[in-house]
Structure formats: C-alpha cells, structure tokens
Write an enzyme that holds these catalytic residues in place. Structure first.
Site, PDB file in Angstrom:
ATOM      1  N   GLN A 199      37.835  18.513  -9.310  1.00 49.64           N
ATOM      2  CA  GLN A 199      37.075  19.735  -9.191  1.00 49.64           C
ATOM      3  C   GLN A 199      38.060  20.762  -9.698  1.00 49.64           C
ATOM      4  O   GLN A 199      39.115  21.039  -9.467  1.00 49.64           O
ATOM      5  CB  GLN A 199      36.919  19.768  -7.571  1.00 49.64           C
ATOM      6  CG  GLN A 199      36.233  21.249  -7.324  1.00 49.64           C
ATOM      7  CD  GLN A 199      34.859  21.210  -7.690  1.00 49.64           C
ATOM      8  OE1 GLN A 199      33.835  20.224  -7.598  1.00 49.64           O
ATOM      9  NE2 GLN A 199      34.081  22.224  -8.431  1.00 49.64           N
ATOM     10  N   ASP A 253      32.435  14.764 -16.133  1.00 56.25           N
ATOM     11  CA  ASP A 253      32.185  15.994 -16.420  1.00 56.25           C
ATOM     12  C   ASP A 253      32.256  16.447 -17.937  1.00 56.25           C
ATOM     13  O   ASP A 253      31.588  17.310 -18.302  1.00 56.25           O
ATOM     14  CB  ASP A 253      33.556  17.049 -15.840  1.00 56.25           C
ATOM     15  CG  ASP A 253      33.060  17.692 -14.403  1.00 56.25           C
ATOM     16  OD1 ASP A 253      31.666  17.970 -14.462  1.00 56.25           O
ATOM     17  OD2 ASP A 253      33.840  18.133 -13.989  1.00 56.25           O
ATOM     18  N   LYS A 282      28.165  17.147  -3.580  1.00 56.69           N
ATOM     19  CA  LYS A 282      28.662  15.947  -4.205  1.00 56.69           C
ATOM     20  C   LYS A 282      28.632  14.791  -3.624  1.00 56.69           C
ATOM     21  O   LYS A 282      27.846  13.902  -3.939  1.00 56.69           O
ATOM     22  CB  LYS A 282      29.628  16.347  -5.097  1.00 56.69           C
ATOM     23  CG  LYS A 282      29.532  17.256  -6.419  1.00 56.69           C
ATOM     24  CD  LYS A 282      30.537  17.660  -7.293  1.00 56.69           C
ATOM     25  CE  LYS A 282      30.312  18.784  -7.918  1.00 56.69           C
ATOM     26  NZ  LYS A 282      31.675  19.626  -8.524  1.00 56.69           N
TER      27      LYS A 282
END
Ligand code: NDP
Length: 296
Positions: free
Chosen positions: A98, A121, A54
């Site tokens: 995460q 997200d 990422k």
C-alpha cells in the site's frame, strides 16, 4: 443532451461476480485458491480504510487474503525481507504494497523487489515496460477499470480521439498506453498544456486524472463525448464534507454522451480490477487460460 450515466458500482459488482465465479471454478476443477497479500506500513487512516476494504473484497470473492500490518518505523531491510518471502510463497499469487510508504522507505526499490508476475498493482518497472511495448503485463488497476468501462460502452475503441488529462505513472501514462493499445488516437495533456479546453474538446473519450476538484467543466467537453472522471477530491461545501471528481459533473453531463459519476464511477472499479489482476496472476502462475474480459 443529457449524458448516460456509466454506473461504476454496478459494473464493479459484475466484475467481482465474474471473478468469484472463476475462483469457484478454479477450486472445483484444479483445487487452486488464488491468494492476495496486502502489506501496510504505518497507520495512515486513508490507507487503513483501503486495506480493510481490499481484505473484505478478497474474502468475498473466495480468494485467500494475507494481511501484513507493519509498524511505521519498519526498516527497509525488514520490508524487503517480507516482500521476498511473499515472492517465494506459492499460496500468494498477488502482492500489493500500500502506497504511500513512510518517507524513510524507498518505494521504488520496494515495488521493484516484488516478483513482476505477482505485481497486481502493475507498478513494477518490468510491467511498465511490458505495457509500453504492447506485451502481456500486469496492468494498473484504475486505468484497467476505465478501459473495461470504455470497451463496454463503445465496443471497439479504434480510431477514436482520446485525451487523457494527467501524466502520472499510476493513472495518466498507463491509461494512455491502454487506449493506444486499443488503437485510439491519444493525446496526453498536463499542467503545461496550452489551451487545455480546446485540446479536450477534440476528444471522443476524455479521461480526467488531474487531482483538481471539478476543474473540467462542460466547456472542455465535445458534444456526445464519453467522460471518465478518475478524480477523487474531498471538499467542503455548505459546511458539509463532499466527494467530487476532477470534472464539473452537472455542466459536463449536459454536453457529454456518457459520463462516470463521483462517487460511484471509477472508484469501485479499482478494487474490482485488483481482484481481477490477482485472478489473472494465479491463472498465469498455474499455466491456465486467463479469465476472458478481465484483462487488457
Ligand atoms: P498526480 O497528482 O500524480 O497527477 C496529476 C496530473 O494532473 C499531473 O500529470 C499534472 O500535470 C496534471 N495537472 C495538474 N494540474 C493541472 C492543470 N491545471 N491542468 C492540466 N493538468 C494538470 O495525480 P494521480 O494521477 O495520482 O491522480 C489523479 C486523480 O485521480 C486524483 O484526484 C486522485 O485522487 C485520483 N485517483 C483515483 C483513483 C481511483 O481509484 N478512482 C486511483 C488513483 C488516483 P504535471 O505532470 O504537469 O504536473
């Protein structure tokens, strides 16, 4: 019939190139650089690989990348304080924590502390509600990637029968909402579904998000259907490690009209859509038009 292979790698490269072009334009015309913060707690090897990828992809498209690596025994209070400081930081337009987090941390509380406008997200309860009611939201990256590929392949999706196998909060449910938003007739199947093969054979669009290696064989596929395989399963075959999807590729590809392979299908789209979401968040934060074709 031999299915057309939907090349997610090439598609994702194209999305990243579009994002990079928008980022360059934002800098040139408004002196704004989108920024994405990624928070990793602990040393889970798979998460470390994702976070590294990422970071590299964020830099590659010209965005600012803010990495926060915290020790596994980080307290909830410290993590919440970091999230709140990122919420308040005007250089940060997107925040990703995460998952999975270590067991002593309340994931729901952490995710719901992220400013929904920076929740790239799309897991914050406000974004879940906005998506469910057909309003502008941040959309989870994996289903967004699937939607982009489906729109590209079919043009309009209205009226098509879609079956989503899997009802998780991160893939199955948002995928179904997005397909409904595009006026598909949507069925969500799961572990209690009766005669799953027959249900799947009714699908013009079949999305597999099950987490079971090669479970959906050609018998589950309607001739000519489009098959999107979200699954990522690491198996061992002939003494070698192998990555396979939730779809049995060879038998399904013999029946389907189009199919995403594993690897090289949905997987590469997830990070590309994360970057697209960070760009969208930055445009919204600055009252600028959103990038066309990169949102739901
Ligand atoms: P979950 O384990 O959270 O959900 C799996 C779903 O599949 C559940 O709803 C479950 O039903 C259903 N299911 C399990 N077994 C069966 C069965 N025998 N018949 C019918 N339905 C079944 O998984 P995720 O949604 O998180 O992930 C799904 C897959 O996608 C995994 O392979 C994962 O690795 C992959 N993935 C890939 C990503 C990418 O970037 N490409 C991103 C995220 C996930 P029930 O609810 O009844 O238990």
């Amino acid at each position: 019939m031999t299915a057309k292979v939907i090349d997610g790698k090439a598609f994702a490269a194209n999305v990243r190139a579009q994002v990079a072009a928008h980022v360059a334009k934002l800098k040139e015309t408004h002196n704004i650089q989108p920024g994405l913060a990624v928070v990793l707690v602990g040393e889970d090897p798979a998460s470390q690989v994702y976070v590294r990828n990422k970071h590299a992809s964020t830099i590659e498209v010209g965005m600012a990348s803010f990495e926060h690596r915290l020790p596994v025994d980080t307290s909830e209070a410290d993590l919440l304080a970091l999230v709140k400081s990122l919420n308040a930081d005007p250089k940060v337009h997107g925040i990703l924590v995460q998952l999975p987090l270590p067991a002593h941390l309340n994931s729901e509380l952490i995710i719901n502390t992220i400013d929904p406008a920076k929740d790239v997200d799309g897991f914050h309860i406000s974004n879940v509600g906005l998506l469910g009611t057909g309003q502008k939201s941040m959309v989870p990256c994996t289903p967004l990637g699937c939607l982009m590929m489906l729109r590209d392949h079919h043009g309009k999706l209205a009226g098509l029968n879609a079956v989503v196998v899997g009802r998780s909060n991160i893939v199955g449910k948002p995928m179904a909402q997005l397909l409904l938003g595009d006026s598909c007739t949507v069925t969500i199947a799961h572990s209690r579904t009766k005669d799953l093969a027959a249900v799947c054979r009714g699908a013009d669009i079949l999305v597999a998000a099950v987490g079971r290696p090669e479970m959906l064989t050609g018998d589950y596929v309607k001739p000519g259907a489009t098959v999107i395989d979200v699954g990522i399963n690491r198996i061992e075959r002939d003494g070698k490690a192998k990555l396979v999807g939730d779809v049995h590729y060879e038998s399904a590809a013999a029946v389907a009209g189009a199919i995403t392979p594993v690897p090289g299908g949905v997987g590469p789209m997830t990070i590309a859509c994360l970057l697209a979401n960070a760009l969208t968040a930055c445009c919204r934060a600055n009252g600028l038009p959103e990038p066309e074709g990169l949102t739901a």
